[in-house]
Enzyme design. Structure first.
Site, PDB file in Angstrom:
ATOM      1  N   GLY A  48       0.768  -1.232   0.000  1.00  0.00           N
ATOM      2  CA  GLY A  48       0.000   0.000   0.000  1.00  0.00           C
ATOM      3  C   GLY A  48       0.797   1.279   0.000  1.00  0.00           C
ATOM      4  O   GLY A  48       0.358   2.287  -0.536  1.00  0.00           O
ATOM      5  N   ASP A 104       1.156   3.332   4.462  1.00  0.00           N
ATOM      6  CA  ASP A 104       0.044   3.995   3.792  1.00  0.00           C
ATOM      7  C   ASP A 104      -0.991   4.507   4.795  1.00  0.00           C
ATOM      8  O   ASP A 104      -1.440   5.648   4.716  1.00  0.00           O
ATOM      9  CB  ASP A 104      -0.612   3.102   2.737  1.00  0.00           C
ATOM     10  CG  ASP A 104      -1.110   1.770   3.277  1.00  0.00           C
ATOM     11  OD1 ASP A 104      -0.839   1.424   4.452  1.00  0.00           O
ATOM     12  OD2 ASP A 104      -1.775   1.033   2.514  1.00  0.00           O
ATOM     13  N   ASP A 107      -4.122   2.431  11.285  1.00  0.00           N
ATOM     14  CA  ASP A 107      -5.451   2.403  11.887  1.00  0.00           C
ATOM     15  C   ASP A 107      -5.406   1.710  13.241  1.00  0.00           C
ATOM     16  O   ASP A 107      -5.394   2.371  14.259  1.00  0.00           O
ATOM     17  CB  ASP A 107      -6.517   1.850  10.944  1.00  0.00           C
ATOM     18  CG  ASP A 107      -6.116   0.559  10.254  1.00  0.00           C
ATOM     19  OD1 ASP A 107      -5.239  -0.167  10.757  1.00  0.00           O
ATOM     20  OD2 ASP A 107      -6.689   0.260   9.201  1.00  0.00           O
ATOM     21  N   LYS A 135      -5.797   6.981  11.025  1.00  0.00           N
ATOM     22  CA  LYS A 135      -7.204   6.744  11.339  1.00  0.00           C
ATOM     23  C   LYS A 135      -7.312   6.400  12.830  1.00  0.00           C
ATOM     24  O   LYS A 135      -7.455   5.243  13.212  1.00  0.00           O
ATOM     25  CB  LYS A 135      -7.760   5.612  10.481  1.00  0.00           C
ATOM     26  CG  LYS A 135      -9.266   5.503  10.510  1.00  0.00           C
ATOM     27  CD  LYS A 135      -9.778   4.292   9.747  1.00  0.00           C
ATOM     28  CE  LYS A 135      -9.695   4.469   8.261  1.00  0.00           C
ATOM     29  NZ  LYS A 135     -10.355   3.331   7.550  1.00  0.00           N
ATOM     30  N   ASP A 163      -5.930  -0.156  -1.289  1.00  0.00           N
ATOM     31  CA  ASP A 163      -6.787  -1.015  -2.108  1.00  0.00           C
ATOM     32  C   ASP A 163      -7.962  -1.601  -1.344  1.00  0.00           C
ATOM     33  O   ASP A 163      -8.029  -1.537  -0.115  1.00  0.00           O
ATOM     34  CB  ASP A 163      -5.963  -2.173  -2.662  1.00  0.00           C
ATOM     35  CG  ASP A 163      -5.670  -3.230  -1.596  1.00  0.00           C
ATOM     36  OD1 ASP A 163      -6.005  -4.409  -1.812  1.00  0.00           O
ATOM     37  OD2 ASP A 163      -5.104  -2.880  -0.541  1.00  0.00           O
ATOM     38  N   ARG A 169      -5.861   0.654  -6.312  1.00  0.00           N
ATOM     39  CA  ARG A 169      -4.555   1.188  -5.911  1.00  0.00           C
ATOM     40  C   ARG A 169      -4.059   2.274  -6.867  1.00  0.00           C
ATOM     41  O   ARG A 169      -3.366   3.191  -6.457  1.00  0.00           O
ATOM     42  CB  ARG A 169      -3.494   0.083  -5.881  1.00  0.00           C
ATOM     43  CG  ARG A 169      -3.578  -0.869  -4.728  1.00  0.00           C
ATOM     44  CD  ARG A 169      -2.329  -1.755  -4.697  1.00  0.00           C
ATOM     45  NE  ARG A 169      -2.490  -2.923  -3.878  1.00  0.00           N
ATOM     46  CZ  ARG A 169      -2.335  -2.944  -2.558  1.00  0.00           C
ATOM     47  NH1 ARG A 169      -2.032  -1.841  -1.920  1.00  0.00           N
ATOM     48  NH2 ARG A 169      -2.494  -4.072  -1.879  1.00  0.00           N
TER      49      ARG A 169
END
Length: 184
Positions: A48, A104, A107, A135, A163, A169
Site C-alpha cells: 500500500g 500507507d 489504523d 485513522k 486497495d 490502488r
C-alpha cells in the site's frame, strides 16, 4: 462498462493536495535528519505505501538507503487478526541505523507497534513512523506518529496505493469506497 470511479463515494484528497502534503512532509523529514551520520534507512511497507514512499523519498534532501518490508495483521477480507506476520523482511542490517517506516495508513496501530519493537530489538538507533493516513478512531494500540499526511474518518479509503481486494490502488487520488462494494 463501469469505471473504477463509479465505485467511489467521494474524493477525500485530490492528486494535487496529496502532492503538496508529501512535499511538506519531505521537507520536515529532511530538516529533522540533516545532521545524520549514516544514510537514513527508509523502509516502505508494501504494498500500500509504494506510491507514497516513491513520492516521498525522491523529495528527501538527506542521504537515504531504500528497503522494503511486507507485514500484515489483516486477513484476505481486510479484518485485523491482531497478530503481525512479516512476509518479507528488509535486506539491510538495522543495527545502529536510523529507520523511517513509511506506511500507507495507520489504523489499529498493531503493525506499527510491532515493527517499532522489532527494529529496536535488532539494535536500530531510532525508529520513526511516517504515514500518509492516520485513522485514530480504529486504534487498538497507541503509537506515536512522527510524520502524518492526513487524519481521516473511519471510512474505507482507496487510491494512491490503498486497495480493496487489490483494486483501486492506481487511482491518483484518495477516495471513499462505496459501502455497497465492500459490504457484500
Amino acid at each position: 462498462m463501469k469505471t473504477k470511479e463509479d465505485f467511489i463515494e467521494k474524493v477525500l484528497y485530490s492528486e494535487e493536495e496529496i502532492s503538496k502534503r508529501v512535499k511538506e512532509i519531505a521537507a520536515k523529514v529532511s530538516a529533522d535528519y540533516k545532521d545524520i551520520k549514516k544514510p537514513l534507512l527508509v523502509v516502505g511497507i508494501l504494498n500500500g505505501a509504494v506510491m507514497f514512499y516513491t513520492d516521498l523519498v525522491r523529495r528527501l534532501s538527506v542521504p537515504v538507503h531504500f528497503d522494503f518490508l511486507i507485514a500484515s495483521s489483516y486477513d484476505a477480507n481486510s479484518h485485523s487478526s491482531g497478530k503481525v506476520n512479516i512476509l518479507k523482511n528488509i535486506d539491510n542490517n538495522p543495527k545502529d541505523r536510523d529507520i523511517l517506516l513509511v506506511e500507507d495508513i495507520v489504523d489499529s496501530g498493531t503493525t506499527m507497534d510491532y515493527l517499532i519493537t522489532y527494529f529496536k530489538t535488532k539494535g536500530a538507533a531510532s525508529v520513526k513512523i511516517c504515514t500518509l493516513l492516520n485513522k485514530p478512531s480504529r486504534r487498538k494500540v497507541e503509537v506515536d506518529i512522527d510524520y502524518c499526511g492526513f487524519e481521516v474518518p473511519d471510512e474505507f479509503i482507496v487510491g494512491y496505493g490503498l486497495d480493496f481486494a487489490q483494486h483501486y490502488r492506481n487511482l491518483p487520488y484518495l477516495g471513499v469506497l462505496k459501502r455497497s462494494v465492500y459490504s457484500k
